[in-house]
Scaffold this motif. Structure first.
Motif, PDB file in Angstrom:
ATOM      1  N   MET A   1       0.829  -1.144  -0.023  1.00 43.64           N
ATOM      2  CA  MET A   1       0.276  -0.190   0.084  1.00 43.64           C
ATOM      3  C   MET A   1       0.945   1.274   0.121  1.00 43.64           C
ATOM      4  SD  MET A   1      -2.803  -0.780   2.889  1.00 43.64           S
ATOM      5  CE  MET A   1      -3.750  -2.253   2.809  1.00 43.64           C
ATOM      6  N   GLY A   2       0.299   2.450   0.168  1.00 44.03           N
ATOM      7  CA  GLY A   2       0.858   3.667   0.399  1.00 44.03           C
ATOM      8  C   GLY A   2       0.028   4.814   0.769  1.00 44.03           C
ATOM      9  N   ARG A   3       0.619   5.672   1.201  1.00 41.49           N
ATOM     10  CA  ARG A   3      -0.141   6.842   1.671  1.00 41.49           C
ATOM     11  C   ARG A   3       0.783   7.938   1.371  1.00 41.49           C
ATOM     12  NH1 ARG A   3      -4.045   3.825   2.227  1.00 41.49           N
ATOM     13  NH2 ARG A   3      -2.111   2.576   1.726  1.00 41.49           N
ATOM     14  N   GLY A   4       0.057   9.240   1.358  1.00 43.64           N
ATOM     15  CA  GLY A   4       0.939  10.314   0.870  1.00 43.64           C
ATOM     16  C   GLY A   4       0.871  11.624   1.519  1.00 43.64           C
ATOM     17  N   TYR A   5       0.366  12.069   2.465  1.00 35.77           N
ATOM     18  CA  TYR A   5       0.640  13.396   3.012  1.00 35.77           C
ATOM     19  C   TYR A   5       2.070  13.343   3.039  1.00 35.77           C
ATOM     20  CZ  TYR A   5      -3.955  13.375   5.040  1.00 35.77           C
ATOM     21  OH  TYR A   5      -5.397  13.264   5.651  1.00 35.77           O
ATOM     22  N   GLY A  71      -3.771  11.053   1.491  1.00 30.47           N
ATOM     23  CA  GLY A  71      -2.629  11.191   0.696  1.00 30.47           C
ATOM     24  C   GLY A  71      -1.955   9.924   0.210  1.00 30.47           C
ATOM     25  N   LEU A  72      -2.676   8.712   0.168  1.00 30.41           N
ATOM     26  CA  LEU A  72      -2.130   7.642  -0.351  1.00 30.41           C
ATOM     27  C   LEU A  72      -2.170   7.772  -2.098  1.00 30.41           C
ATOM     28  CD1 LEU A  72      -0.583   4.868  -0.509  1.00 30.41           C
ATOM     29  CD2 LEU A  72      -3.009   3.859  -0.001  1.00 30.41           C
ATOM     30  N   VAL A  73      -3.106   8.303  -2.423  1.00 33.36           N
ATOM     31  CA  VAL A  73      -3.270   8.447  -3.891  1.00 33.36           C
ATOM     32  C   VAL A  73      -3.292   9.827  -4.185  1.00 33.36           C
ATOM     33  CG1 VAL A  73      -5.044   8.041  -5.533  1.00 33.36           C
ATOM     34  CG2 VAL A  73      -4.487   6.097  -4.112  1.00 33.36           C
ATOM     35  N   LEU A  91      -0.254   5.877  -6.900  1.00 30.98           N
ATOM     36  CA  LEU A  91       0.026   5.670  -5.379  1.00 30.98           C
ATOM     37  C   LEU A  91       1.248   6.787  -5.166  1.00 30.98           C
ATOM     38  CD1 LEU A  91      -0.035   1.741  -5.164  1.00 30.98           C
ATOM     39  CD2 LEU A  91      -1.758   3.473  -4.159  1.00 30.98           C
ATOM     40  N   THR A  92       1.269   7.313  -4.067  1.00 31.79           N
ATOM     41  CA  THR A  92       2.343   8.004  -3.592  1.00 31.79           C
ATOM     42  C   THR A  92       3.386   7.201  -2.991  1.00 31.79           C
ATOM     43  OG1 THR A  92       1.171   8.546  -1.528  1.00 31.79           O
ATOM     44  CG2 THR A  92       0.805  10.196  -3.347  1.00 31.79           C
TER      45      THR A  92
END
Length: 199
Positions: A1-5, A71-73, A91-92
């Motif tokens: 997975m990933g998150r992105g803040y 923030g993941l996408v 994804l971030t």
């Protein structure tokens, strides 16, 4: 997975989960499926994700919005195909990890809830695999050991190596390859010390 803040991107390629809200948004089997479908694809649109997951494009867009909210996408441009251009997403980060300092009561409640949901997802996948007769047998294993803190860290590192191995090969369908899910639970066990072998 990933998150992105950006605030969560403490290490390149890793999204750190620090809040109960992040955990709550990630504790959705549908959103897990969306993230898994996006891994290794680069920029993609809701239609491609819908075909990969079996969801409708409208449902996929809803979950992309929720993932973008933590923030993941992120949006990655527009693909001009046909009469209507399609919005692209990416994804971030390629990996999601729990931050070591996010451990308040609300965070722990969401972590327990997320664990239950992930185990239910694994249970459904396991049951379907057992019912199939295509020659691809599922794995089922439980092992109990007595480890020092240093040895527990070694186990974590080995699990991360295995996850990296699977991610490297998780670039989407390919000839001769089949989707393979690995769900890992490693936890201290209360009362297991009774009857433990002496050193």
């Amino acid at each position: 997975m990933g998150r992105g803040y950006n605030a969560c991107m403490d290490e390149p390629g890793v999204y750190l989960v620090k809040t109960a809200r992040q955990l709550r948004e990630l504790s959705s089997p549908a959103r897990i499926a969306v993230v898994e479908a996006m891994l290794g694809r680069g920029a993609t649109d809701a239609g491609e994700i819908a075909r990969a997951t079996g969801m409708s494009a409208e449902t996929v867009r809803y979950h992309l919005g929720r993932l973008a909210g933590i923030g993941l996408v992120r949006e990655a441009g527009v693909r001009k195909t046909g009469a209507r251009p399609g919005r692209l997403y990416e994804l971030t980060a390629g990996r999601v990890e729990l931050a070591p300092d996010g451990r308040g009561p609300a965070f722990r409640r969401e972590l327990a809830r997320g664990g239950r949901l992930m185990l239910r997802l694994a249970e459904r996948e396991f049951e379907r695999a057992v019912q199939r007769s295509d020659g691809h047998e599922p794995l089922l294993s439980r092992t109990l050991g007595w480890l020092t803190e240093e040895e527990q860290e070694e186990v974590r590192a080995k699990v991360q190596e295995l996850e990296a191995y699977l991610r490297e090969r998780g670039k989407g369908p390919a000839s001769g390859r089949h989707a393979f899910a690995l769900t890992v639970v490693g936890t201290p066990v209360e009362g297991a010390g009774r009857g433990a072998p002496s050193a």
